[in-house]
Design a protein around this motif. Structure first.
Motif, mmCIF file in Angstrom:
data_model
loop_
_atom_site.group_PDB
_atom_site.id
_atom_site.type_symbol
_atom_site.label_atom_id
_atom_site.label_comp_id
_atom_site.label_asym_id
_atom_site.label_seq_id
_atom_site.Cartn_x
_atom_site.Cartn_y
_atom_site.Cartn_z
ATOM 1 N N LEU A 4 0.850 -1.184 0.000
ATOM 2 C CA LEU A 4 0.000 0.000 0.000
ATOM 3 C C LEU A 4 0.887 1.236 0.000
ATOM 4 O O LEU A 4 1.790 1.355 0.826
ATOM 5 N N VAL A 5 0.610 2.129 -0.926
ATOM 6 C CA VAL A 5 1.375 3.374 -1.022
ATOM 7 C C VAL A 5 0.419 4.547 -0.869
ATOM 8 O O VAL A 5 -0.531 4.688 -1.648
ATOM 9 N N GLU A 6 0.684 5.377 0.127
ATOM 10 C CA GLU A 6 -0.170 6.523 0.411
ATOM 11 C C GLU A 6 0.469 7.802 -0.103
ATOM 12 O O GLU A 6 1.694 7.900 -0.233
ATOM 13 N N ALA A 100 -7.682 -10.820 0.520
ATOM 14 C CA ALA A 100 -7.622 -12.272 0.400
ATOM 15 C C ALA A 100 -6.444 -12.634 -0.491
ATOM 16 O O ALA A 100 -6.395 -12.219 -1.651
ATOM 17 N N VAL A 101 -5.516 -13.379 0.059
ATOM 18 C CA VAL A 101 -4.350 -13.841 -0.698
ATOM 19 C C VAL A 101 -4.355 -15.368 -0.659
ATOM 20 O O VAL A 101 -5.251 -15.979 -0.077
ATOM 21 N N SER A 102 -3.351 -15.964 -1.280
ATOM 22 C CA SER A 102 -3.364 -17.421 -1.433
ATOM 23 C C SER A 102 -3.403 -18.165 -0.105
ATOM 24 O O SER A 102 -3.951 -19.256 -0.006
ATOM 25 N N SER A 103 -2.844 -17.565 0.935
ATOM 26 C CA SER A 103 -2.754 -18.255 2.231
ATOM 27 C C SER A 103 -3.854 -17.857 3.197
ATOM 28 O O SER A 103 -3.883 -18.359 4.328
ATOM 29 N N GLY A 104 -4.751 -16.992 2.789
ATOM 30 C CA GLY A 104 -5.835 -16.592 3.677
ATOM 31 C C GLY A 104 -6.160 -15.124 3.553
ATOM 32 O O GLY A 104 -5.803 -14.473 2.573
ATOM 33 N N ARG A 105 -6.827 -14.591 4.590
ATOM 34 C CA ARG A 105 -7.189 -13.167 4.617
ATOM 35 C C ARG A 105 -6.373 -12.464 5.690
ATOM 36 O O ARG A 105 -6.299 -12.936 6.826
ATOM 37 N N TYR A 106 -5.815 -11.321 5.318
ATOM 38 C CA TYR A 106 -4.935 -10.616 6.250
ATOM 39 C C TYR A 106 -5.157 -9.115 6.157
ATOM 40 O O TYR A 106 -5.687 -8.606 5.166
ATOM 41 N N ASP A 107 -4.691 -8.435 7.194
ATOM 42 C CA ASP A 107 -4.641 -6.977 7.210
ATOM 43 C C ASP A 107 -3.283 -6.508 6.696
ATOM 44 O O ASP A 107 -2.239 -7.034 7.114
ATOM 45 N N TYR A 108 -3.304 -5.516 5.835
ATOM 46 C CA TYR A 108 -2.081 -4.901 5.336
ATOM 47 C C TYR A 108 -2.132 -3.406 5.623
ATOM 48 O O TYR A 108 -3.217 -2.796 5.611
ATOM 49 N N TRP A 109 -0.952 -2.813 5.825
ATOM 50 C CA TRP A 109 -0.866 -1.404 6.208
ATOM 51 C C TRP A 109 0.113 -0.653 5.323
ATOM 52 O O TRP A 109 1.148 -1.191 4.919
ATOM 53 N N GLY A 110 -0.234 0.592 5.060
ATOM 54 C CA GLY A 110 0.716 1.479 4.414
ATOM 55 C C GLY A 110 1.698 2.029 5.432
ATOM 56 O O GLY A 110 1.600 1.761 6.637
ATOM 57 N N GLN A 111 2.625 2.839 4.942
ATOM 58 C CA GLN A 111 3.671 3.370 5.805
ATOM 59 C C GLN A 111 3.190 4.577 6.612
ATOM 60 O O GLN A 111 3.841 4.959 7.593
#
Length: 119
Positions: A4-6, A100-111
């Motif tokens: 993620l790029v803000e 949703a990615v290949s290994s499941g669902r996750y939270d991702y964060w920008g900087q």
């Protein structure tokens, strides 16, 4: 993985406006929710606004009527239009994606991007 790029933070005067942008890239099946959180010094991270893939929106009470979240699913992007800014809006704003990615669902964060409201 999701990156993620803000962009769009900065300095604004009380009553002014700023627009934040966040673009997601990487390998994922879908991004179910994109949103914005903020964290001020000495305070807990809090949800500002979120937008689901089907367009459902949620806002913190403190920003209702002043901030507008929007999302472009084709671009995997989310935006936060901030208006009538107040000094208490000063914080680091972080983009969040629940993907949703290949290994499941996750939270991702920008900087994070700094928003400062001051005269």
């Amino acid at each position: 993985q999701v990156q993620l790029v803000e962009s769009g933070g900065g300095l604004a005067q009380p009553g002014g406006s700023l627009k934040l942008s966040c673009a997601a890239s990487g390998r994922f099946f879908s991004i179910d929710v994109m949103g914005w959180y903020r964290q001020a010094p000495g305070k807990q991270r809090e949800l500002v606004a979120s937008n689901t893939i089907v367009g459902s929106k949620n806002y913190a009470d403190s920003v209702k009527g002043r901030f507008t979240i929007s999302r472009d699913n084709a671009k995997n992007a989310v935006y936060l239009q901030m208006g009538n800014l107040k000094p208490e809006d000063t914080a680091v704003y972080l983009c969040n994606a629940k993907a949703a990615v290949s290994s499941g669902r996750y939270d991702y964060w920008g900087q994070g991007t700094q928003v400062t409201v001051s005269s």
